[in-house]
Design an enzyme around this catalytic site. Structure first.
Site, PDB file in Angstrom:
ATOM      1  N   ASN A  23       0.833  -1.204  -0.027  1.00 32.97           N
ATOM      2  CA  ASN A  23       0.028  -0.019   0.227  1.00 32.97           C
ATOM      3  C   ASN A  23       0.747   1.276   0.167  1.00 32.97           C
ATOM      4  OD1 ASN A  23       0.910  -0.054   2.436  1.00 32.97           O
ATOM      5  ND2 ASN A  23      -0.996   0.165   3.636  1.00 32.97           N
ATOM      6  N   VAL A  46       2.694   2.487   2.158  1.00 34.33           N
ATOM      7  CA  VAL A  46       2.705   3.161   3.265  1.00 34.33           C
ATOM      8  C   VAL A  46       4.018   3.897   3.736  1.00 34.33           C
ATOM      9  CG1 VAL A  46       2.765   1.259   4.912  1.00 34.33           C
ATOM     10  CG2 VAL A  46       1.764   3.465   5.539  1.00 34.33           C
ATOM     11  N   ASP A 102      -4.009  -2.089   1.110  1.00 39.10           N
ATOM     12  CA  ASP A 102      -3.690  -2.577   2.381  1.00 39.10           C
ATOM     13  C   ASP A 102      -4.215  -3.742   2.756  1.00 39.10           C
ATOM     14  OD1 ASP A 102      -3.703  -2.384   5.233  1.00 39.10           O
ATOM     15  OD2 ASP A 102      -3.940   0.065   5.135  1.00 39.10           O
ATOM     16  N   ARG A 130       7.760  -1.570  10.831  1.00 36.20           N
ATOM     17  CA  ARG A 130       8.903  -2.405  11.253  1.00 36.20           C
ATOM     18  C   ARG A 130      10.003  -1.555  12.199  1.00 36.20           C
ATOM     19  NH1 ARG A 130      13.909   0.001  10.369  1.00 36.20           N
ATOM     20  NH2 ARG A 130      14.258   0.476   8.061  1.00 36.20           N
ATOM     21  N   ASN A 161      -2.082  -2.014  12.430  1.00 34.67           N
ATOM     22  CA  ASN A 161      -1.449  -2.507  11.229  1.00 34.67           C
ATOM     23  C   ASN A 161      -1.128  -3.984  11.196  1.00 34.67           C
ATOM     24  OD1 ASN A 161      -0.762  -1.770   8.119  1.00 34.67           O
ATOM     25  ND2 ASN A 161       1.356  -2.088   9.229  1.00 34.67           N
ATOM     26  N   SER A 188       9.774  -3.069  22.598  1.00 33.64           N
ATOM     27  CA  SER A 188       9.017  -1.648  22.060  1.00 33.64           C
ATOM     28  C   SER A 188       7.717  -2.354  21.638  1.00 33.64           C
ATOM     29  CB  SER A 188       9.905  -1.139  20.684  1.00 33.64           C
ATOM     30  OG  SER A 188       9.773  -2.075  19.842  1.00 33.64           O
ATOM     31  N   LYS A 232       5.346  -8.385  16.969  1.00 37.26           N
ATOM     32  CA  LYS A 232       5.754  -9.625  16.544  1.00 37.26           C
ATOM     33  C   LYS A 232       5.797 -10.889  17.344  1.00 37.26           C
ATOM     34  CE  LYS A 232       7.732  -7.933  12.620  1.00 37.26           C
ATOM     35  NZ  LYS A 232       7.586  -8.476  11.453  1.00 37.26           N
ATOM     36  N   ASN A 285      23.800   0.936   9.194  1.00 39.85           N
ATOM     37  CA  ASN A 285      23.773   1.737   8.305  1.00 39.85           C
ATOM     38  C   ASN A 285      23.852   3.208   8.526  1.00 39.85           C
ATOM     39  OD1 ASN A 285      23.716  -0.462   6.324  1.00 39.85           O
ATOM     40  ND2 ASN A 285      21.560  -0.226   5.682  1.00 39.85           N
ATOM     41  N   VAL A 292      26.452   6.547  19.147  1.00 35.86           N
ATOM     42  CA  VAL A 292      26.406   5.517  19.942  1.00 35.86           C
ATOM     43  C   VAL A 292      25.408   5.751  21.262  1.00 35.86           C
ATOM     44  CG1 VAL A 292      27.613   3.652  21.716  1.00 35.86           C
ATOM     45  CG2 VAL A 292      28.747   4.490  19.352  1.00 35.86           C
TER      46      VAL A 292
HETATM   47  P1  NAD Z   1       9.974  -1.577   5.045  1.00 30.51           P
HETATM   48  O1  NAD Z   1       9.052  -0.849   5.989  1.00 30.51           O
HETATM   49  O2  NAD Z   1      11.036  -1.175   4.249  1.00 30.51           O
HETATM   50  O3  NAD Z   1       8.932  -2.533   4.122  1.00 30.51           O
HETATM   51  C1  NAD Z   1       7.641  -2.766   4.702  1.00 30.51           C
HETATM   52  C2  NAD Z   1       6.683  -2.701   3.382  1.00 30.51           C
HETATM   53  O4  NAD Z   1       5.480  -3.118   3.744  1.00 30.51           O
HETATM   54  C3  NAD Z   1       6.579  -1.237   2.937  1.00 30.51           C
HETATM   55  O5  NAD Z   1       6.857  -1.205   1.693  1.00 30.51           O
HETATM   56  C4  NAD Z   1       5.071  -0.953   3.403  1.00 30.51           C
HETATM   57  O6  NAD Z   1       4.491   0.110   2.239  1.00 30.51           O
HETATM   58  C5  NAD Z   1       4.423  -2.202   3.121  1.00 30.51           C
HETATM   59  N1  NAD Z   1       3.284  -2.276   4.145  1.00 30.51           N
HETATM   60  C6  NAD Z   1       3.427  -2.096   5.391  1.00 30.51           C
HETATM   61  N2  NAD Z   1       2.165  -2.127   6.110  1.00 30.51           N
HETATM   62  C7  NAD Z   1       1.219  -2.720   4.759  1.00 30.51           C
HETATM   63  C8  NAD Z   1      -0.007  -2.939   4.780  1.00 30.51           C
HETATM   64  N3  NAD Z   1      -1.008  -2.880   5.820  1.00 30.51           N
HETATM   65  N4  NAD Z   1      -0.554  -3.229   3.577  1.00 30.51           N
HETATM   66  C9  NAD Z   1       0.273  -3.391   2.456  1.00 30.51           C
HETATM   67  N5  NAD Z   1       1.517  -3.241   2.480  1.00 30.51           N
HETATM   68  C10 NAD Z   1       2.073  -2.500   3.815  1.00 30.51           C
HETATM   69  O7  NAD Z   1      10.551  -2.608   6.095  1.00 30.51           O
HETATM   70  P2  NAD Z   1      11.578  -3.717   6.308  1.00 30.51           P
HETATM   71  O8  NAD Z   1      12.973  -3.269   6.514  1.00 30.51           O
HETATM   72  O9  NAD Z   1      11.807  -4.142   4.447  1.00 30.51           O
HETATM   73  O10 NAD Z   1      11.087  -4.849   6.706  1.00 30.51           O
HETATM   74  C11 NAD Z   1      10.325  -6.064   6.399  1.00 30.51           C
HETATM   75  C12 NAD Z   1       9.909  -6.880   7.375  1.00 30.51           C
HETATM   76  O11 NAD Z   1      10.999  -7.483   7.896  1.00 30.51           O
HETATM   77  C13 NAD Z   1       9.014  -6.407   8.467  1.00 30.51           C
HETATM   78  O12 NAD Z   1       8.097  -6.951   8.906  1.00 30.51           O
HETATM   79  C14 NAD Z   1      10.324  -6.174   9.494  1.00 30.51           C
HETATM   80  O13 NAD Z   1       9.608  -6.218  10.881  1.00 30.51           O
HETATM   81  C15 NAD Z   1      11.230  -7.395   9.335  1.00 30.51           C
HETATM   82  N6  NAD Z   1      12.333  -7.194   9.732  1.00 30.51           N
HETATM   83  C16 NAD Z   1      13.220  -5.902   9.180  1.00 30.51           C
HETATM   84  C17 NAD Z   1      14.564  -5.997   9.785  1.00 30.51           C
HETATM   85  C18 NAD Z   1      15.337  -4.881   9.163  1.00 30.51           C
HETATM   86  O14 NAD Z   1      16.439  -4.521   9.747  1.00 30.51           O
HETATM   87  N7  NAD Z   1      14.865  -4.015   8.231  1.00 30.51           N
HETATM   88  C19 NAD Z   1      15.007  -6.616  10.590  1.00 30.51           C
HETATM   89  C20 NAD Z   1      14.414  -7.793  11.077  1.00 30.51           C
HETATM   90  C21 NAD Z   1      13.043  -8.020  10.353  1.00 30.51           C
HETATM   91  N1  USQ Z   2      21.670   2.389  18.358  1.00 26.41           N
HETATM   92  C1  USQ Z   2      22.595   3.024  18.787  1.00 26.41           C
HETATM   93  N2  USQ Z   2      22.900   4.368  17.926  1.00 26.41           N
HETATM   94  C2  USQ Z   2      21.895   4.716  16.749  1.00 26.41           C
HETATM   95  C3  USQ Z   2      20.828   3.580  16.601  1.00 26.41           C
HETATM   96  C4  USQ Z   2      20.752   2.406  17.133  1.00 26.41           C
HETATM   97  O1  USQ Z   2      23.323   3.117  19.402  1.00 26.41           O
HETATM   98  O2  USQ Z   2      22.178   5.426  16.004  1.00 26.41           O
HETATM   99  C5  USQ Z   2      21.465   1.220  18.895  1.00 26.41           C
HETATM  100  C6  USQ Z   2      20.172   0.964  19.835  1.00 26.41           C
HETATM  101  O3  USQ Z   2      19.802   1.679  20.962  1.00 26.41           O
HETATM  102  C7  USQ Z   2      19.823  -0.354  19.916  1.00 26.41           C
HETATM  103  C8  USQ Z   2      20.646  -1.111  18.708  1.00 26.41           C
HETATM  104  O4  USQ Z   2      21.588   0.203  18.320  1.00 26.41           O
HETATM  105  O5  USQ Z   2      20.632  -1.023  20.977  1.00 26.41           O
HETATM  106  C9  USQ Z   2      19.798  -1.570  17.686  1.00 26.41           C
HETATM  107  O6  USQ Z   2      19.128  -0.472  17.310  1.00 26.41           O
HETATM  108  P1  USQ Z   2      18.793  -0.323  15.535  1.00 26.41           P
HETATM  109  O7  USQ Z   2      17.629   0.723  15.388  1.00 26.41           O
HETATM  110  O8  USQ Z   2      19.670  -0.670  14.650  1.00 26.41           O
HETATM  111  O9  USQ Z   2      17.568  -1.786  15.442  1.00 26.41           O
HETATM  112  P2  USQ Z   2      16.284  -1.982  16.190  1.00 26.41           P
HETATM  113  O10 USQ Z   2      15.545  -0.931  16.700  1.00 26.41           O
HETATM  114  O11 USQ Z   2      16.391  -3.451  17.057  1.00 26.41           O
HETATM  115  O12 USQ Z   2      15.098  -2.549  15.015  1.00 26.41           O
HETATM  116  C10 USQ Z   2      15.800  -3.319  13.915  1.00 26.41           C
HETATM  117  C11 USQ Z   2      14.694  -3.186  12.880  1.00 26.41           C
HETATM  118  C12 USQ Z   2      13.459  -4.249  13.145  1.00 26.41           C
HETATM  119  C13 USQ Z   2      14.242  -5.505  13.446  1.00 26.41           C
HETATM  120  C14 USQ Z   2      15.227  -5.507  14.530  1.00 26.41           C
HETATM  121  C15 USQ Z   2      15.711  -6.893  14.663  1.00 26.41           C
HETATM  122  O13 USQ Z   2      14.230  -2.128  12.458  1.00 26.41           O
HETATM  123  O14 USQ Z   2      12.664  -4.102  11.970  1.00 26.41           O
HETATM  124  O15 USQ Z   2      13.004  -6.368  13.816  1.00 26.41           O
HETATM  125  O16 USQ Z   2      16.244  -4.798  13.867  1.00 26.41           O
HETATM  126  S1  USQ Z   2      16.593  -7.053  16.230  1.00 26.41           S
HETATM  127  O17 USQ Z   2      17.155  -5.996  16.666  1.00 26.41           O
HETATM  128  O18 USQ Z   2      17.221  -8.087  16.290  1.00 26.41           O
HETATM  129  O19 USQ Z   2      15.396  -7.359  17.185  1.00 26.41           O
END
Ligand code: NAD
Ligand code: USQ
Length: 393
Positions: free
Chosen positions: A32, A34, A74, A101, A119, A187, A193, A248, A262
């Site tokens: 969608n 979003v 959606d 996410r 959502n 969080s 999740k 990143n 940090v």
């Molecule tokens: P993202 O936000 O870049 O992508 C999510 C996509 O889903 C987006 O394109 C958004 O528009 C779409 N979306 C959200 N809600 C929707 C809805 N109701 N209907 C249709 N589309 C919808 O996130 P991402 O980083 O690609 O993460 C994807 C999945 O992987 C998430 O579920 C996230 O929890 C999981 N994940 C991500 C990370 C990470 O570091 N990025 C780590 C662990 C798990």
């Molecule tokens: N952190 C810093 N400095 C920053 C940003 C983050 O020290 O500038 C710290 C945070 O406090 C945390 C750690 O780095 O202790 C990780 O933070 P993050 O933002 O890199 O990751 P998080 O919030 O845990 O979420 C990300 C994704 C989420 C996924 C998760 C996997 O956004 O979708 O589920 O990583 S995990 O961490 O294994 O749960």
């Protein structure tokens, strides 16, 4: 295989769609958009100039000769669109990325908390209900998170989803069992999740829906072999205080001369995986689904663990960036150990891409190339976990 990718416009979803399409699978994306609208809300944009969906799909057709379908709706709200799509396409698997996410985004305000819960749980429940109503045997591959376990393991190796336990009976015997590892979300996002896990367990028990839940660590990097084929296929790259993830962010901060942020001591240890391995893991998961009647299959989708302070040191040593220890906006342990079992995906053939300077430099080159797109005011994390006066900590 025929695969629907929910959330296929996102950071993990787009390269996964390309990877599966390149491997010969028939792919349809549902999104969608979003996430793009959230960029408007937050007044930020991806570091990389991502193209609109129609351009992305046309360029993919041009460079690969393959077609990817796209449906704009959606998943949490448009139940009947989802049901008809599943009935029409009869997919072998649905990969479910379509959730909000970001942990900081989920903690910004009461609206963001409610939106994230509505959502994420709406999307997961809608998908499972639609599969049951369709009467089809569709394998659900869901992106969960390492954060369902919490990060404090006190020397215990976190298993893949299930914990072996012994329950003492009044007769003094022990009954052995396996339960979902006790959830410990940090969080509102992570909480959704943990609740997804219960939805999967229920629909699996009641309706025999086949599910693989991938508890993924923090994804870093940006490009995969397919997104590199043409600039217009480039993947998104979040660096802002809400959506940017730690490694990143550090790489972008180094590229623009912003001291590495940090949080606290940096003793937080987290699990990581490169985006190239994410897409490979998804393919391994869709091609190795559980058997009919098997319980939910859980894999820990991560390849290594690192302390945040060590990542900052590494980026600093490669780039000369300064390190700044800022006050932690989150409510989280200042330091923790993290030992994780990840045998499942390794057994299926994952060959991990581990953190090494070449890869960090590769991401650094992208950060440098697009550094004029960085808005420095969007770098600090402003989402505070403790918003009530007098709340603990
Ligand atoms: P993202 O936000 O870049 O992508 C999510 C996509 O889903 C987006 O394109 C958004 O528009 C779409 N979306 C959200 N809600 C929707 C809805 N109701 N209907 C249709 N589309 C919808 O996130 P991402 O980083 O690609 O993460 C994807 C999945 O992987 C998430 O579920 C996230 O929890 C999981 N994940 C991500 C990370 C990470 O570091 N990025 C780590 C662990 C798990
Ligand atoms: N952190 C810093 N400095 C920053 C940003 C983050 O020290 O500038 C710290 C945070 O406090 C945390 C750690 O780095 O202790 C990780 O933070 P993050 O933002 O890199 O990751 P998080 O919030 O845990 O979420 C990300 C994704 C989420 C996924 C998760 C996997 O956004 O979708 O589920 O990583 S995990 O961490 O294994 O749960």
């Amino acid at each position: 295989m025929k695969v629907i990718i929910l959330g296929g416009d996102g950071f993990c979803g787009w390269p996964t769609a390309l990877h599966l399409s390149a491997a010969g699978h028939e792919v349809t994306i549902v999104d969608n958009l979003v996430r793009r609208k959230t960029d408007v809300e937050l007044e930020v944009r991806s570091l990389t100039p991502i193209q609109p969906m129609s351009t992305r799909l046309a360029v993919w057709k041009e460079v690969s000769g393959r077609t990817i379908g796209f449906e704009y709706f959606d998943v949490a709200e448009n139940y009947h669109r989802l049901l008809s799509l599943i009935e029409d396409l009869r997919p072998d698997a649905v990969v479910h990325f379509a959730e909000q996410r970001a942990a900081p985004y989920s903690m910004k305000s009461s609206w963001h908390k409610r939106y994230t819960v509505t959502n994420n749980l709406g999307a997961t429940n809608g998908l499972l209900a639609a599969i049951v109503e369709s009467g089809l045997d569709v394998h659900v591959v869901h992106l969960g998170t390492m954060g369902v376990y919490g990060y404090g393991t006190a020397g215990v190796k976190i298993p893949e989803g299930y914990l072996k336990i012994k329950i003492p009976t009044p007769e003094g015997e022990d009954i052995e069992s396996e339960i979902l590892y006790p959830p410990n979300p940090g969080s509102i996002y992570h909480l959704t999740k943990t609740q997804d896990q219960l939805l999967f367990a229920f629909y699996n028990k009641n309706d025999r829906v086949r599910v693989t839940d991938l508890h993924q660590g923090i994804v870093w990097g940006t490009q995969t072999p397919q997104t590199e084929l043409d600039d217009r296929l480039i993947n998104r790259f979040d660096y802002d205080g809400d959506y940017g993830t730690v490694l990143n962010r550090f790489i972008v901060q180094a590229a623009v001369g912003y001291p590495l942020t940090v949080h606290g001591s940096g003793g937080q240890t987290r699990a990581f995986i490169h985006i190239r391995d994410t897409v490979r893991c998804i393919e391994l998961a869709i091609t190795n689904g559980p058997a009919p009647g098997e319980r939910v299959q859980v894999f820990n989708q991560m390849t290594e663990t690192h302390r945040v302070a060590d990542l900052a040191e590494l980026v600093s040593s490669l780039t000369g960036a300064e390190i700044s220890h800022v006050e932690n906006p989150r409510n989280e342990a200042d330091s923790n150990e993290l030992i994780v079992a990840n045998d499942g995906l390794l057994r299926l053939g994952l060959d991990p891409t581990t953190l090494e300077s070449g890869l960090v430099e590769e991401v650094g080159a992208i950060a440098k190339r697009f550094s004029d797109r960085v808005d420095h005011t969007k770098i600090p994390c402003r989402s505070l976990w403790r918003q009530r006066p007098g709340s603990p900590g």
